[in-house]
Design an enzyme around this catalytic site. Structure first.
Site, PDB file in Angstrom:
ATOM      1  N   THR A  50       0.853  -1.187   0.000  1.00 39.84           N
ATOM      2  CA  THR A  50       0.000   0.000   0.000  1.00 39.84           C
ATOM      3  C   THR A  50       0.888   1.235   0.000  1.00 39.84           C
ATOM      4  OG1 THR A  50      -0.122   0.396   2.392  1.00 39.84           O
ATOM      5  CG2 THR A  50      -1.555  -1.333   1.487  1.00 39.84           C
ATOM      6  N   CYS A  51       0.261   2.409   0.056  1.00 43.28           N
ATOM      7  CA  CYS A  51       1.060   3.636   0.051  1.00 43.28           C
ATOM      8  C   CYS A  51       1.878   3.787   1.328  1.00 43.28           C
ATOM      9  CB  CYS A  51       0.163   4.859  -0.145  1.00 43.28           C
ATOM     10  SG  CYS A  51      -1.115   5.044   1.114  1.00 43.28           S
ATOM     11  N   ASN A  52       1.449   3.156   2.412  1.00 49.94           N
ATOM     12  CA  ASN A  52       2.125   3.329   3.695  1.00 49.94           C
ATOM     13  C   ASN A  52       2.931   2.126   4.166  1.00 49.94           C
ATOM     14  OD1 ASN A  52       1.571   5.986   4.376  1.00 49.94           O
ATOM     15  ND2 ASN A  52      -0.470   5.477   5.101  1.00 49.94           N
ATOM     16  N   ARG A  53       2.822   0.996   3.469  1.00 50.89           N
ATOM     17  CA  ARG A  53       3.559  -0.185   3.917  1.00 50.89           C
ATOM     18  C   ARG A  53       3.704  -1.188   2.782  1.00 50.89           C
ATOM     19  NH1 ARG A  53       2.040  -1.753   8.570  1.00 50.89           N
ATOM     20  NH2 ARG A  53       0.691   0.033   8.965  1.00 50.89           N
ATOM     21  N   HIS A  98       1.298  -8.641  14.917  1.00 48.39           N
ATOM     22  CA  HIS A  98       1.473  -7.489  14.028  1.00 48.39           C
ATOM     23  C   HIS A  98       0.385  -7.467  12.956  1.00 48.39           C
ATOM     24  CE1 HIS A  98       3.610  -4.312  11.877  1.00 48.39           C
ATOM     25  NE2 HIS A  98       3.332  -4.980  10.775  1.00 48.39           N
ATOM     26  N   PRO A 114     -10.252   2.955   7.758  1.00 44.21           N
ATOM     27  CA  PRO A 114     -10.870   1.717   7.287  1.00 44.21           C
ATOM     28  C   PRO A 114     -10.236   1.109   6.044  1.00 44.21           C
ATOM     29  CG  PRO A 114     -12.171   3.582   6.557  1.00 44.21           C
ATOM     30  CD  PRO A 114     -11.047   4.150   7.384  1.00 44.21           C
ATOM     31  N   GLN A 119      -7.659  -3.301   1.743  1.00 43.98           N
ATOM     32  CA  GLN A 119      -6.407  -3.575   1.035  1.00 43.98           C
ATOM     33  C   GLN A 119      -5.864  -4.953   1.407  1.00 43.98           C
ATOM     34  OE1 GLN A 119      -4.534  -0.054   2.547  1.00 43.98           O
ATOM     35  NE2 GLN A 119      -4.784   1.074   0.635  1.00 43.98           N
ATOM     36  N   GLY A 188      -7.243  10.517 -10.548  1.00 43.42           N
ATOM     37  CA  GLY A 188      -7.393   9.149 -10.076  1.00 43.42           C
ATOM     38  C   GLY A 188      -8.804   8.983  -9.542  1.00 43.42           C
TER      39      GLY A 188
END
Length: 435
Positions: A50-53, A98, A114, A119, A188
């Site tokens: 994802t964009c963060n991980r 985790h 959310p 994802q 987008g």
């Protein structure tokens, strides 16, 4: 060697957006491009990007983390040691803990957001389609989904409208104040863009434009929010008419450059423009930020805004973490039971083998019998085997609830019933002595 569960990843805490986009695996999650096939020491795998991980779950034997790092880096045309400095690695129940925290949005930049659950479900579907999951990951992911549902049902950790898209709109409001006088464009048309559209309308934006590579999807989103769809090839010419641009495409290269924006500023007579790039890889060349009267923020810049909207959720997070801890313990019991399965199977096979040998010997002694008699004898033998195996199997299963686990009980039963000896060896010797 028994298989172990591992989670190897990097996220917004360990790596900046430039590193995350460098090692993103979005394009390596299809059946054709699956980065971690089930071969060698790898038995199961799942990729969440994802964009963060970016996180990889793997079940296997040997040095699984090293294998994951090597293939991950290779997939992105990089070296493993370059990637290694940014990653974290969890094993066994720590990996479970985790993952449950991630699914419940307790590990997100925006606590309680959310999007991560959707994802994760998408990542799981991709892994299943690629035939990369098995007993452990199938059970683990379904449990993660139920844990996330329980957290949302039993706590208020997701009670207030806080998300990356929300933070982006809040930042725009700080710069422009009254949103009724301004126009915004979404570049987008995915889930993040849809959330941004919702928050922009709530903020009172004057008009909403949507530019998307697939015009039909852009038109669909525009209709949903009473906006206007813009053909993607008209994106740059249309910039001069908007004040706020929020980008969230899946492009691997920047779609807006400083030269494009500079030309638009002349047409706007240097009127301020506000860009928020929430895509990874980034949609907007960072050089855009060097232009006068241009405000450019990427996903990492939103942390401060996000932090201000989290106070109400933090107390609820304590309750959510208690739920996660409880569910980890329950999953630990299931994982322990996996150790007992081979012994249970061996025990059942041993009993069946001995029973069939004795049944055959008895039938030879009886001579010809009718079908009803044969069926009655087979039913009797099967029932005896099941009853004889019941207590040893329950003895093993109770071991999964004990502090020491079931390995001592497994070892004891394997010695008592000689399960590691060739099948039927002991029984054949006794049978030969009787004959």
């Amino acid at each position: 060697m028994a298989s172990e569960l591992y989670l190897i990843g990097l996220n917004y805490r360990t790596a900046g957006v430039d590193i995350r986009e460098r090692f993103a695996l979005t394009n390596h999650c299809s059946k054709e491009t699956w980065m971690l096939p089930c071969e060698g020491g790898i038995k199961e795998s799942l990729i969440l990007s994802t964009c963060n991980r970016v996180e990889v779950l793997a079940v296997g034997e040997g040095d699984v983390p090293a294998t994951v790092l090597s293939r991950w880096a290779q997939a992105r045309g990089r070296k493993a040691d370059e990637l290694a400095r940014y990653v974290y690695s969890y094993t066994g129940l720590e990996a479970v803990r985790h993952l449950f925290s991630v699914a419940s949005s307790l590990d997100s930049m925006v606590l309680g957001e959310p999007q991560i659950l959707g994802q994760l479900k998408k990542a799981y579907r991709a892994a299943v389609t690629s035939k990369a999951t098995g007993t452990v990951l199938n059970s683990l992911l379904h449990k993660a989904f139920s844990v996330a549902k329980r957290v949302r049902t039993e706590t208020a950790v997701a009670s207030s409208a806080v998300s990356i898209s929300y933070a982006a709109v809040e930042l725009a409001k700080r710069i422009f104040g009254d949103m009724h006088e301004h126009r915004a464009m979404l570049v987008g048309a995915g889930e993040m863009a849809e959330l941004a559209a919702t928050h922009l309308l709530q903020a009172g934006i004057r008009q909403l434009l949507v530019a998307n590579r697939t015009l039909e999807r852009g038109q669909e989103l525009a209709r949903q929010f009473n906006g206007l769809a813009v053909p993607f090839d008209q994106l740059i010419p249309t910039l001069s008419d908007v004040d706020i641009i929020i980008t969230s495409t899946g492009s691997l290269e920047p779609i807006l450059h400083a030269r494009d924006v500079k030309d638009m500023l002349k047409k706007r007579r240097q009127s301020p423009m506000f860009f928020i790039d929430i895509a990874v890889p980034r949609d907007i060349d960072p050089d855009v930020n060097g232009l006068d009267n241009v405000y450019l923020y990427d996903i990492d810049d939103l942390k401060e805004v996000v932090e201000e909207n989290l106070a109400a959720r933090r107390s609820e997070a304590v309750k959510a973490e208690a739920i996660v801890a409880e569910e980890v313990e329950l999953f630990a019991v299931w994982m322990k039971s996996l150790d007992a399965q081979p012994t249970i199977v061996d025990l059942i096979h041993r009993g069946e083998h001995m029973a069939q040998e004795e049944l055959a010997r008895t039938l030879r002694r009886l001579g010809p019998v009718d079908d009803a008699t044969r069926e009655a004898l087979e039913t009797l033998v099967d029932a005896l085997v099941r009853k004889m195996n019941h207590d040893p199997i329950m003895f093993l299963k109770r071991g999964t609830m004990s502090q020491e686990g079931c390995m001592p009980r497994i070892n004891l039963l394997r010695r008592i019933f000689r399960l590691d000896e060739p099948a039927g060896k002991d029984h054949a010797a006794h049978a030969a002595a009787r004959e």
